[in-house]
Scaffold this motif. Structure first.
Motif, PDB file in Angstrom:
ATOM      1  N   HIS A 160       0.944  -1.232  -0.033  1.00  0.00           N
ATOM      2  CA  HIS A 160      -0.028  -0.125   0.009  1.00  0.00           C
ATOM      3  C   HIS A 160       1.026   1.268   0.063  1.00  0.00           C
ATOM      4  N   THR A 161       0.266   2.215  -0.500  1.00  0.00           N
ATOM      5  CA  THR A 161       1.032   3.552  -0.187  1.00  0.00           C
ATOM      6  C   THR A 161       0.647   4.182   0.808  1.00  0.00           C
ATOM      7  N   ASP A 163      -0.037   7.398   1.469  1.00  0.00           N
ATOM      8  CA  ASP A 163      -1.163   8.316   1.211  1.00  0.00           C
ATOM      9  C   ASP A 163      -2.425   7.714   1.054  1.00  0.00           C
ATOM     10  N   TRP A 164      -2.563   6.420   0.559  1.00  0.00           N
ATOM     11  CA  TRP A 164      -3.570   5.739   0.650  1.00  0.00           C
ATOM     12  C   TRP A 164      -3.790   5.174   1.773  1.00  0.00           C
ATOM     13  N   GLY A 167      -5.741   7.938   4.287  1.00  0.00           N
ATOM     14  CA  GLY A 167      -6.891   8.417   3.703  1.00  0.00           C
ATOM     15  C   GLY A 167      -7.909   7.458   4.014  1.00  0.00           C
ATOM     16  N   ARG A 168      -7.385   6.161   4.825  1.00  0.00           N
ATOM     17  CA  ARG A 168      -8.585   5.121   5.147  1.00  0.00           C
ATOM     18  C   ARG A 168      -9.275   5.855   6.535  1.00  0.00           C
ATOM     19  N   THR A 175      -9.814   9.582   9.872  1.00  0.00           N
ATOM     20  CA  THR A 175      -8.821   8.953   9.070  1.00  0.00           C
ATOM     21  C   THR A 175      -7.662   8.354   9.779  1.00  0.00           C
TER      22      THR A 175
END
Length: 426
Positions: A160-161, A163-164, A167-168, A175
């Motif tokens: 995963h990145t 930033d991703w 944002g979860r 978040t």
């Protein structure tokens, strides 16, 4: 990996190397006081105030042992005991401190605190290692508050990145990035920048095999792959009382027959395959209306990809026949996928040798659940140890283990980690 010299040294001197089981147990009980559940377990979900408090307690224990604490941008904690050759990459050991909403005292926590107990034992005995040793607490392994599970280790391994992951959101719209900052556990270190020589994780089995067979240690050779499929069946809503049986296009009946098919497919690949229908939604979900639509998920797992592929192919073909017979329309979508994991032979061998050296009964075992080790295995030699848990119960406040089981697992972990890190013989 461990050299023959390291192995020989552990064989000659290591039988007397044991962790302090009472001290490990006391640490487990002390951590369990933070975020208590309502039925004897724990509710210490990731990035909550309770998680922050548990982290502070763990940090205080690490500092008392003279460890240097690193913190990356995902909030993962790395407590480092320096080796005699600081240029060498560390041997990492650990798991996670976060729990399910109705979690037990041991899932994940045992692996972190057993790693700390390794350090305490090394400090107590004055043993030095060539490689540094780092005890890791991965952020958000459980994936309950923020999906997916094994999040921080996934970012570390490049799955995963950052930033991703930041944002979860949870059910309240908060978040990961915001909550990491709020509780004060967001670090400056780039995720994945820290290199490692190997990673070991101790975990409760979360299944009944070891207890049923009266085995002390599970030597985890593989992690099951999984395939989640979302199935949508469309029929025709109609009155349950006035619609003749031959005129019905019952989506609920299709789901029932496919559920049975899933069970049959899993049994055909016994003993390692598993399969079930988990979540389902029935529409319109009225007691006197024949279901016109159902949406449900199928979970298929096995440690070999070719078996998972076969299970999916048979499910698709069999479900199509069922739908044709009833008159249903069917759509199948991929809802999730995790490839099988084969752990490193060298790390697995170190665990097996440790169990033999210490006289613990052991057997090879496959992990049916996902763990941080499954992601780290992508970037470094990795293996897992399992100890029994009562009735195989986990993700439940009634989850339980014995002090002897915890001690045996930590003893084997100690030997595998120290053998890999290399004892410096003064």
């Amino acid at each position: 990996m461990a050299s023959d010299m390291n192995t020989e040294m552990m064989d000659q001197r290591g039988k007397n190397f044991r962790i302090n089981g009472d001290r490990l147990w006391d640490a487990l009980m002390e951590m369990a006081k933070i975020g208590p559940g309502v039925a004897g377990g724990n509710n210490r979900q990731t990035l909550t105030d309770e998680d922050a408090e548990g982290r502070r307690l763990y940090q205080s224990w690490c500092e008392a042992e003279g460890l240097e604490m690193g913190l990356d941008k995902m909030g993962t904690m790395f407590a480092r005991r320096e080796g005699t050759d600081p240029s060498l990459p560390p041997v990492m050991v650990g798991s996670h401190l976060d729990t399910q909403p109705t979690g037990g005292k041991y899932d994940g926590v045992l692996g972190v605190l057993a790693g700390l107990e390794i350090i305490r034992t090394l400090n107590e005995t004055g043993i030095r290692t060539r490689h540094p040793i780092e005890v890791v607490n991965w952020t958000n392994e459980e994936g309950t508050r923020f999906s997916p599970p094994m999040m921080a280790s996934g970012v570390f391994a490049g799955v995963h990145t950052l930033d991703w992951a930041y944002g979860r959101t949870d059910a309240g719209g908060k978040t990961v990035g915001g909550e990491l900052e709020r509780i004060g556990w967001i670090g400056d270190e780039e995720v994945g920048a820290r290199k490692l020589a190997a990673f070991f994780e101790l975990h409760i089995e979360q299944g009944p095999i070891l207890e049923d067979e009266n085995i002390d240690i599970g030597v985890v050779t593989h992690g099951q792959g999984l395939n989640w499929l979302q199935v949508t069946l469309t029929g025709k809503e109609a009155h349950t009382g006035s619609t003749p049986m031959p005129k019905r296009v019952n989506a609920g009946l299709g789901m029932a027959r496919i559920t049975q098919l899933v069970d049959e497919i899993a049994w055909s690949h016994a003993p390692l395959a598993v399969g079930a229908v988990g979540h389902c939604d029935v529409y319109p979900n009225s007691r006197n209306i024949i279901p016109g639509k159902v949406v449900f998920t199928v979970d298929l797992r096995h440690p070999k990809q070719q078996v998972i592929d076969d299970m999916e192919a048979r499910l698709r073909a069999g479900a199509a026949e069922i739908c044709k017979e009833i008159g249903l329309e069917m759509e199948i979508e991929q809802a999730g996928k995790f490839d099988p994991v084969e752990f490193d032979d060298g790390c697995v061998g170190a665990i097996r040798r440790a169990a033999q050296r210490l006289g613990y009964s052991h057997r090879d075992i496959v992990s049916g659940a996902g763990h941080d080790a499954c992601w780290i295995n992508r970037i470094a030699p990795t293996a897992m140890i399992m100890c029994p848990c009562v009735d195989g119960l986990s993700h439940n406040e009634a989850e339980d283990i014995t002090k002897d089981w915890a001690t045996a697992g930590a003893d084997v972990l100690f030997h595998a980690v120290v053998e890999t890190a290399g004892i410096v013989d003064d």
